[in-house]
Write a protein that holds these residues in place. Structure first.
Motif, PDB file in Angstrom:
ATOM      1  N   MET A 136      54.463  57.523  25.079  1.00 25.26           N
ATOM      2  CA  MET A 136      53.112  58.064  24.954  1.00 25.26           C
ATOM      3  C   MET A 136      52.123  57.035  25.473  1.00 25.26           C
ATOM      4  O   MET A 136      52.080  55.897  24.991  1.00 25.26           O
ATOM      5  N   ASN A 137      51.345  57.430  26.449  1.00 26.00           N
ATOM      6  CA  ASN A 137      50.379  56.537  27.078  1.00 26.00           C
ATOM      7  C   ASN A 137      48.957  56.950  26.683  1.00 26.00           C
ATOM      8  O   ASN A 137      48.724  58.076  26.254  1.00 26.00           O
ATOM      9  N   LYS A 138      48.034  56.001  26.834  1.00 22.58           N
ATOM     10  CA  LYS A 138      46.607  56.237  26.558  1.00 22.58           C
ATOM     11  C   LYS A 138      46.407  56.664  25.102  1.00 22.58           C
ATOM     12  O   LYS A 138      45.673  57.601  24.800  1.00 22.58           O
ATOM     13  N   PHE A 139      47.068  55.928  24.207  1.00 19.06           N
ATOM     14  CA  PHE A 139      47.036  56.247  22.777  1.00 19.06           C
ATOM     15  C   PHE A 139      45.789  55.624  22.141  1.00 19.06           C
ATOM     16  O   PHE A 139      45.648  54.401  22.122  1.00 19.06           O
ATOM     17  N   PRO A 140      44.864  56.431  21.601  1.00 21.74           N
ATOM     18  CA  PRO A 140      43.612  55.895  21.049  1.00 21.74           C
ATOM     19  C   PRO A 140      43.834  55.052  19.794  1.00 21.74           C
ATOM     20  O   PRO A 140      44.773  55.295  19.024  1.00 21.74           O
ATOM     21  N   ASP A 141      42.974  54.076  19.589  1.00 15.68           N
ATOM     22  CA  ASP A 141      43.086  53.179  18.437  1.00 15.68           C
ATOM     23  C   ASP A 141      42.999  53.927  17.113  1.00 15.68           C
ATOM     24  O   ASP A 141      43.621  53.526  16.125  1.00 15.68           O
ATOM     25  N   HIS A 142      42.199  55.002  17.076  1.00 17.67           N
ATOM     26  CA  HIS A 142      41.967  55.677  15.797  1.00 17.67           C
ATOM     27  C   HIS A 142      43.084  56.656  15.428  1.00 17.67           C
ATOM     28  O   HIS A 142      43.058  57.237  14.351  1.00 17.67           O
ATOM     29  N   PHE A 143      44.075  56.838  16.307  1.00 19.58           N
ATOM     30  CA  PHE A 143      45.222  57.671  15.975  1.00 19.58           C
ATOM     31  C   PHE A 143      46.218  56.856  15.150  1.00 19.58           C
ATOM     32  O   PHE A 143      46.341  55.646  15.334  1.00 19.58           O
ATOM     33  N   ASP A 144      46.927  57.532  14.263  1.00 15.87           N
ATOM     34  CA  ASP A 144      47.890  56.851  13.393  1.00 15.87           C
ATOM     35  C   ASP A 144      49.275  56.813  14.055  1.00 15.87           C
ATOM     36  O   ASP A 144      49.876  57.864  14.289  1.00 15.87           O
ATOM     37  N   PRO A 145      49.783  55.619  14.346  1.00 19.26           N
ATOM     38  CA  PRO A 145      51.087  55.523  15.030  1.00 19.26           C
ATOM     39  C   PRO A 145      52.233  56.141  14.228  1.00 19.26           C
ATOM     40  O   PRO A 145      53.109  56.802  14.800  1.00 19.26           O
TER      41      PRO A 145
END
Length: 255
Positions: free
Chosen positions: A186-195
């Motif tokens: 997964m690319n371009k994963f935003p900081d505010h998303f929960d891994p």
């Protein structure tokens, strides 16, 4: 024996070519000999990341596919100095950027079996550890036949609804073709998303491992494909994820 890694995505714009080039560089930094086939022949772009500009007499992948040029003459060494110092090597098989040649290839197509055979013969001739195939996005005959022979298939996607739906279709088709070792990136994963929740969603949705979460990065946007991120930003979280993915491929595929 050389291992083939296909890097694919259902849609364009996922950063597939960027990952291919940086993955090749990380493998080279680990002392591996790597070739990158840019088979996204409708819109080739890997050469930009390596700073390669074809000279007037340079042959490209189109010459092999449509004019029977020797595959070795279509390969060009693009090894960056840090990779050379690490005893690695990178060879690029670029596509033509000439509009008339792109149009001809799209009009006439090419024999995928011929391309697949060339990967193995070039691997023998150059004593390659790994061949990376940067594919054309979407589901088409050429891409499917190339991914079917790969030892590992990296499906690149973004955290986007269309990508989630399209990637599910692409993975299902790949599984029907018995594609080996399918991994999601997964690319371009935003900081505010929960891994953690994303990994759980991917695992339950696709049934394949999420091999890397590459963060959305202002640094990479600024770099704008003018270089290799793993060399420009060696301590960046994006680089660390690509380096970890590289090591897992080395461990699992190359022993």
């Amino acid at each position: 024996m050389s291992h083939i890694i296909a890097v694919h995505s259902f849609r364009g714009g996922t950063g597939k070519s960027n990952l291919s080039a940086n993955l090749a560089t990380c493998l080279g930094l680990a002392g591996k000999r790597v070739a990158v086939f840019d088979t996204d022949l409708a819109s080739p772009g890997v050469h930009v990341l390596f700073g390669y500009e074809a000279a007037a007499d340079d042959l490209v992948l189109n010459d092999f596919l449509q004019a029977d040029a020797p595959i070795r003459r279509c390969s060009h060494e693009v090894t960056p100095d840090p990779v050379r110092h690490a005893k690695g090597a990178i060879y690029l098989l670029p596509g033509s950027m000439q509009s008339d040649r792109i149009a001809r290839l799209l009009r006439e197509g090419y024999e995928v079996e011929k391309l697949n055979d060339a990967m193995f013969s070039l691997a023998d001739e150059l004593k390659l550890d790994c061949v990376i195939v940067d594919t054309h996005p979407g589901i088409n005959e050429e891409t499917l036949l190339s991914t079917a022979i790969a030892d590992s298939l990296l499906m690149v996607m973004r955290p986007d609804t269309q990508d989630y739906l399209g990637t599910a279709v692409a993975i299902e088709v790949a599984q029907r073709l018995d594609a080996a070792d399918i991994r999601l990136v997964m690319n371009k994963f935003p900081d505010h998303f929960d891994p953690a929740s994303t990994r759980e969603k991917v695992s339950s949705t696709y049934g394949v491992p999420l091999a890397a979460l590459l963060p959305l990065s202002e640094d990479l946007l600024t770099l704008a494909s003018s270089g290799l991120a793993v060399l420009s930003f060696p301590n960046h979280p994006w680089t660390e994820q690509v380096r970890s993915l590289t090591q897992s491929l080395i461990d699992d595929l190359m022993g």
